[in-house]
Design a protein around this motif. Sequence first.
Motif, PDB file in Angstrom:
ATOM      1  N   VAL A   1      16.390   1.729   4.250  1.00 52.99           N
ATOM      2  CA  VAL A   1      15.801   2.954   3.696  1.00 52.99           C
ATOM      3  C   VAL A   1      14.417   3.119   4.319  1.00 52.99           C
ATOM      4  CG1 VAL A   1      15.073   4.179   1.617  1.00 52.99           C
ATOM      5  CG2 VAL A   1      17.062   2.646   1.540  1.00 52.99           C
ATOM      6  N   ALA A   2      14.211   4.220   5.025  1.00 52.67           N
ATOM      7  CA  ALA A   2      12.929   4.469   5.688  1.00 52.67           C
ATOM      8  C   ALA A   2      12.329   5.772   5.181  1.00 52.67           C
ATOM      9  CB  ALA A   2      13.113   4.527   7.206  1.00 52.67           C
ATOM     10  N   ASP A   3      11.010   5.839   5.227  1.00 50.92           N
ATOM     11  CA  ASP A   3      10.263   7.063   4.857  1.00 50.92           C
ATOM     12  C   ASP A   3      10.700   7.583   3.488  1.00 50.92           C
ATOM     13  OD1 ASP A   3       9.003   6.915   7.314  1.00 50.92           O
ATOM     14  OD2 ASP A   3      10.488   8.188   8.280  1.00 50.92           O
ATOM     15  N   LEU A   4      10.570   6.741   2.485  1.00 50.52           N
ATOM     16  CA  LEU A   4      10.953   7.132   1.139  1.00 50.52           C
ATOM     17  C   LEU A   4      10.142   8.344   0.673  1.00 50.52           C
ATOM     18  CD1 LEU A   4      12.719   6.384  -1.319  1.00 50.52           C
ATOM     19  CD2 LEU A   4      10.840   4.941  -2.116  1.00 50.52           C
ATOM     20  N   PHE A   5      10.824   9.312   0.069  1.00 49.58           N
ATOM     21  CA  PHE A   5      10.251  10.560  -0.452  1.00 49.58           C
ATOM     22  C   PHE A   5       9.722  11.486   0.650  1.00 49.58           C
ATOM     23  CE2 PHE A   5       9.309   7.736  -4.287  1.00 49.58           C
ATOM     24  CZ  PHE A   5      10.437   8.150  -4.956  1.00 49.58           C
ATOM     25  N   PHE A   6      10.192  11.319   1.893  1.00 46.77           N
ATOM     26  CA  PHE A   6       9.750  12.243   2.935  1.00 46.77           C
ATOM     27  C   PHE A   6      10.269  13.656   2.644  1.00 46.77           C
ATOM     28  CE2 PHE A   6      13.999  12.069   4.621  1.00 46.77           C
ATOM     29  CZ  PHE A   6      14.121  13.209   5.426  1.00 46.77           C
ATOM     30  N   ALA A   7      11.418  13.735   1.953  1.00 44.62           N
ATOM     31  CA  ALA A   7      11.988  15.044   1.643  1.00 44.62           C
ATOM     32  C   ALA A   7      11.368  15.659   0.389  1.00 44.62           C
ATOM     33  CB  ALA A   7      13.510  14.922   1.461  1.00 44.62           C
ATOM     34  N   THR A   8      10.651  14.861  -0.376  1.00 46.06           N
ATOM     35  CA  THR A   8       9.942  15.365  -1.573  1.00 46.06           C
ATOM     36  C   THR A   8       8.515  14.823  -1.538  1.00 46.06           C
ATOM     37  OG1 THR A   8      10.805  13.476  -2.819  1.00 46.06           O
ATOM     38  CG2 THR A   8      12.012  15.548  -3.012  1.00 46.06           C
ATOM     39  N   PRO A   9       7.672  15.355  -0.665  1.00 43.19           N
ATOM     40  CA  PRO A   9       6.323  14.797  -0.461  1.00 43.19           C
ATOM     41  C   PRO A   9       5.487  14.728  -1.738  1.00 43.19           C
ATOM     42  CG  PRO A   9       6.853  16.445   1.205  1.00 43.19           C
ATOM     43  CD  PRO A   9       7.923  16.523   0.175  1.00 43.19           C
ATOM     44  N   ALA A  10       5.738  15.616  -2.683  1.00 40.95           N
ATOM     45  CA  ALA A  10       4.938  15.605  -3.911  1.00 40.95           C
ATOM     46  C   ALA A  10       5.088  14.278  -4.661  1.00 40.95           C
ATOM     47  CB  ALA A  10       5.345  16.767  -4.810  1.00 40.95           C
ATOM     48  N   ARG A  11       6.254  13.635  -4.532  1.00 41.37           N
ATOM     49  CA  ARG A  11       6.466  12.363  -5.244  1.00 41.37           C
ATOM     50  C   ARG A  11       5.582  11.256  -4.698  1.00 41.37           C
ATOM     51  NH1 ARG A  11      11.439  11.784  -7.661  1.00 41.37           N
ATOM     52  NH2 ARG A  11      10.548   9.819  -8.435  1.00 41.37           N
ATOM     53  N   LEU A  12       5.177  11.356  -3.441  1.00 40.63           N
ATOM     54  CA  LEU A  12       4.351  10.315  -2.838  1.00 40.63           C
ATOM     55  C   LEU A  12       3.006  10.190  -3.544  1.00 40.63           C
ATOM     56  CD1 LEU A  12       5.064  10.935   0.959  1.00 40.63           C
ATOM     57  CD2 LEU A  12       5.731   8.925  -0.370  1.00 40.63           C
ATOM     58  N   LYS A  13       2.501  11.300  -4.067  1.00 41.43           N
ATOM     59  CA  LYS A  13       1.186  11.273  -4.700  1.00 41.43           C
ATOM     60  C   LYS A  13       1.182  10.456  -5.990  1.00 41.43           C
ATOM     61  CE  LYS A  13       0.880  15.760  -4.850  1.00 41.43           C
ATOM     62  NZ  LYS A  13       0.345  17.135  -5.083  1.00 41.43           N
ATOM     63  N   PHE A  14       2.374  10.237  -6.555  1.00 46.41           N
ATOM     64  CA  PHE A  14       2.446   9.516  -7.816  1.00 46.41           C
ATOM     65  C   PHE A  14       2.676   8.016  -7.612  1.00 46.41           C
ATOM     66  CE2 PHE A  14       3.521  13.884  -8.805  1.00 46.41           C
ATOM     67  CZ  PHE A  14       2.755  14.121  -9.933  1.00 46.41           C
ATOM     68  N   LEU A  15       2.855   7.592  -6.359  1.00 48.24           N
ATOM     69  CA  LEU A  15       3.010   6.162  -6.092  1.00 48.24           C
ATOM     70  C   LEU A  15       1.652   5.474  -6.126  1.00 48.24           C
ATOM     71  CD1 LEU A  15       5.645   6.056  -3.205  1.00 48.24           C
ATOM     72  CD2 LEU A  15       6.011   5.870  -5.674  1.00 48.24           C
ATOM     73  N   LYS A  16       1.649   4.193  -6.474  1.00 52.41           N
ATOM     74  CA  LYS A  16       0.407   3.431  -6.518  1.00 52.41           C
ATOM     75  C   LYS A  16       0.178   2.769  -5.156  1.00 52.41           C
ATOM     76  CE  LYS A  16       0.414   2.700 -11.501  1.00 52.41           C
ATOM     77  NZ  LYS A  16       1.345   3.777 -11.770  1.00 52.41           N
ATOM     78  N   THR A  17      -0.768   1.856  -5.077  1.00 48.71           N
ATOM     79  CA  THR A  17      -1.096   1.208  -3.813  1.00 48.71           C
ATOM     80  C   THR A  17       0.081   0.383  -3.306  1.00 48.71           C
ATOM     81  OG1 THR A  17      -1.988  -0.768  -4.891  1.00 48.71           O
ATOM     82  CG2 THR A  17      -3.509   1.066  -4.510  1.00 48.71           C
ATOM     83  N   ASP A  18       0.058   0.092  -2.005  1.00 53.18           N
ATOM     84  CA  ASP A  18       1.137  -0.706  -1.418  1.00 53.18           C
ATOM     85  C   ASP A  18       1.288  -2.047  -2.124  1.00 53.18           C
ATOM     86  OD1 ASP A  18       1.419   1.362   0.294  1.00 53.18           O
ATOM     87  OD2 ASP A  18       0.788   0.302   2.113  1.00 53.18           O
ATOM     88  N   ARG A  19       0.166  -2.675  -2.456  1.00 56.75           N
ATOM     89  CA  ARG A  19       0.226  -3.978  -3.111  1.00 56.75           C
ATOM     90  C   ARG A  19       0.887  -3.870  -4.490  1.00 56.75           C
ATOM     91  NH1 ARG A  19      -2.248  -8.739  -2.336  1.00 56.75           N
ATOM     92  NH2 ARG A  19      -3.502  -7.866  -0.631  1.00 56.75           N
ATOM     93  N   THR A  20       0.535  -2.825  -5.236  1.00 55.34           N
ATOM     94  CA  THR A  20       1.118  -2.649  -6.564  1.00 55.34           C
ATOM     95  C   THR A  20       2.614  -2.381  -6.484  1.00 55.34           C
ATOM     96  OG1 THR A  20      -0.977  -1.762  -7.383  1.00 55.34           O
ATOM     97  CG2 THR A  20       0.980  -1.322  -8.700  1.00 55.34           C
ATOM     98  N   GLU A  21       3.021  -1.521  -5.543  1.00 57.24           N
ATOM     99  CA  GLU A  21       4.455  -1.229  -5.386  1.00 57.24           C
ATOM    100  C   GLU A  21       5.213  -2.469  -4.911  1.00 57.24           C
ATOM    101  OE1 GLU A  21       5.846   1.346  -6.449  1.00 57.24           O
ATOM    102  OE2 GLU A  21       4.104   2.598  -6.823  1.00 57.24           O
ATOM    103  N   ALA A  22       4.570  -3.265  -4.047  1.00 51.34           N
ATOM    104  CA  ALA A  22       5.215  -4.504  -3.586  1.00 51.34           C
ATOM    105  C   ALA A  22       5.394  -5.486  -4.732  1.00 51.34           C
ATOM    106  CB  ALA A  22       4.399  -5.137  -2.468  1.00 51.34           C
ATOM    107  N   GLU A  23       4.425  -5.542  -5.633  1.00 47.75           N
ATOM    108  CA  GLU A  23       4.535  -6.426  -6.788  1.00 47.75           C
ATOM    109  C   GLU A  23       5.651  -5.961  -7.729  1.00 47.75           C
ATOM    110  OE1 GLU A  23       4.130  -9.546  -9.198  1.00 47.75           O
ATOM    111  OE2 GLU A  23       3.222  -9.278  -7.215  1.00 47.75           O
ATOM    112  N   ALA A  24       5.826  -4.641  -7.838  1.00 46.43           N
ATOM    113  CA  ALA A  24       6.923  -4.114  -8.666  1.00 46.43           C
ATOM    114  C   ALA A  24       8.275  -4.502  -8.065  1.00 46.43           C
ATOM    115  CB  ALA A  24       6.803  -2.596  -8.795  1.00 46.43           C
TER     116      ALA A  24
END
Length: 595
Positions: A145-168
């Motif tokens: 899976v590459a470029d997650l949410f590329f088709a819905t860019p607005a969702r990217l703004k709700f993601l947290k930092t790379d470290r936080t998402e990696a911990e999840a």
Amino acid sequence: MPVRQLPETIVNRIAAGEVVERPASVVKELVENAIDAGASRIDIFSDGGGRRKIVIADDGSGMTAADLALAVDRHATSKLDDEDLLQIRTLGFRGEALPSIGAVARLSITTRHATEPHAWSLRVEGGDKTPIAPAALTQGTRVEVADLFFATPARLKFLKTDRTEAEAIREVVRRLAMARPDVAFTLAGEERAPVTWAAALPGAPGQLIRLGDILGADFRANAIEVRAEREGVVVEGFAAAPSLTKANALGQYLFVNGRPVRDKLILGAVRAAYSDYLPRDRHPVVALFVTLDAREVDANVHPAKTEVRFRNSGLVRALIVHALKDGLAREGRRTAANSASSVISTFRPASMPPANWDWRSSPSYPVGGSAAPSFAERAQATFDVGAPSADIRSTEVTPDLLDRPLGAARTQIHETYIVSQTRDGLIVIDQHAAHERIVYERLKASLEANGVQRQILLIPDIVEMDEATVERLVARAEELAKFGLVIESFGPGAVAVRETPSLLGKTDASGLLRDLAEHMAEWDEALPLERRLMHVAATMACHGSVRAGRVLKPEEMNALLREMEATPNSGQCNHGRPTYVELTLADIEKLFGRR
């Protein structure tokens, strides 16, 4: 605006919003698919917290070309043999994960089934599917899976930092790895060093190995095996001894038919089971596995399948409490003090002299080579700290006492601690904490048998306090009476104490009532009566126990030790503190460098 049918691409993106909340959701769905495919090894890789790339590779059964072409269509699944949603025996069953991921990201699937001459691959970008094509893969399935949410860019703004998402992502994989110790997991990525959890043997030993690898060596060392079964429902797993706690409930894990779920049911059940062992601000660490008929649980109540609904939730809760209480009672004397390593680290000096140190070269060595004059100086009187509170070293100890679990009392120090000698070491007992547990267990036993015996006060104690506190106490008078504490209102700002529990002897009624009022202020009306009664018993036990500062006779000290040995859960007081510290002779020899 007229009603109209939404285009398929928009429908898929709306559905993706329910299933694909963040990169960790993608990992969860794909790893569950790998487990359902019978994989024995699953490799997970993420980059940029999962938003740039996620790769899941497994050695499962794979898919044929026809299945692959259908797998990325909505509501296409191989998990349901018929249309009965009450017989779900797999982690996935909706057929929404792959099309939802493909609707918001660039999805690539390469898979090979044992019946196919070679592998097949398929790509989906923003909901657009390409034709399947031959590919190279020896076994299983590889999903990228590459470029997650590329088709819905607005969702990217709700993601947290790379470290936080990696911990999840790491937390999701940890939960799935705990649920399936028979599957090997490897988790890697730019944000972390690779970690591998090797496949473990089936059964409880293998389960504990996997839990120890994930939750830490402390959990493995303090784990207590628990199990209970009734009416086809089995609860099993491991719970940490009361010595291992956390500041929150994040260390409590529940798995239902192999599915990791979050359920408020476990929080209340675990809190009830540990209520006699832990202070109110500490939480235990547990991993419980519930197994029951698929028809008795509904897994189709949450889009991400993280919640379930039991047909008989009361039975499941009762079994969890019963399993935990049985395990804790079985290991009732097990406390933090039993792990000698923590005790030794407390005693160990910060610095040790060199191995070749010659004490005769010390500047403090007496002139003339004799130490006698130095120790005869008046300055040595500074180090006279007095005799022990109670000393029975001159009394002959019978050998059978040394063989008892808590040994024979030898002395009392600081009017608070009893030092006892065992066959292979020594034990230091906190007399107040130990007697508090004994009184508490007596109160509970009396309540279950025929009620707590009361003593009528010749002259009632009048305790003055503010009106709100008086109202709170009088409102609970019936509950207090169950424990032999009979009170009644004595005007707008006072309470009359007419009877007290016989077990407490002469007690400070004023202090007891004030403590009870403070605890009652924190009670929720929804708190079960049994829990409220246990809070009352704990408070009474604290006031009715031997206080620190009381000098005990030799026979009293030995009697206290014998009562501790006969009392369940005597390893901790009812506030969660250890009642004794044990040091074996080998531990003492380590302290002095003899080992």
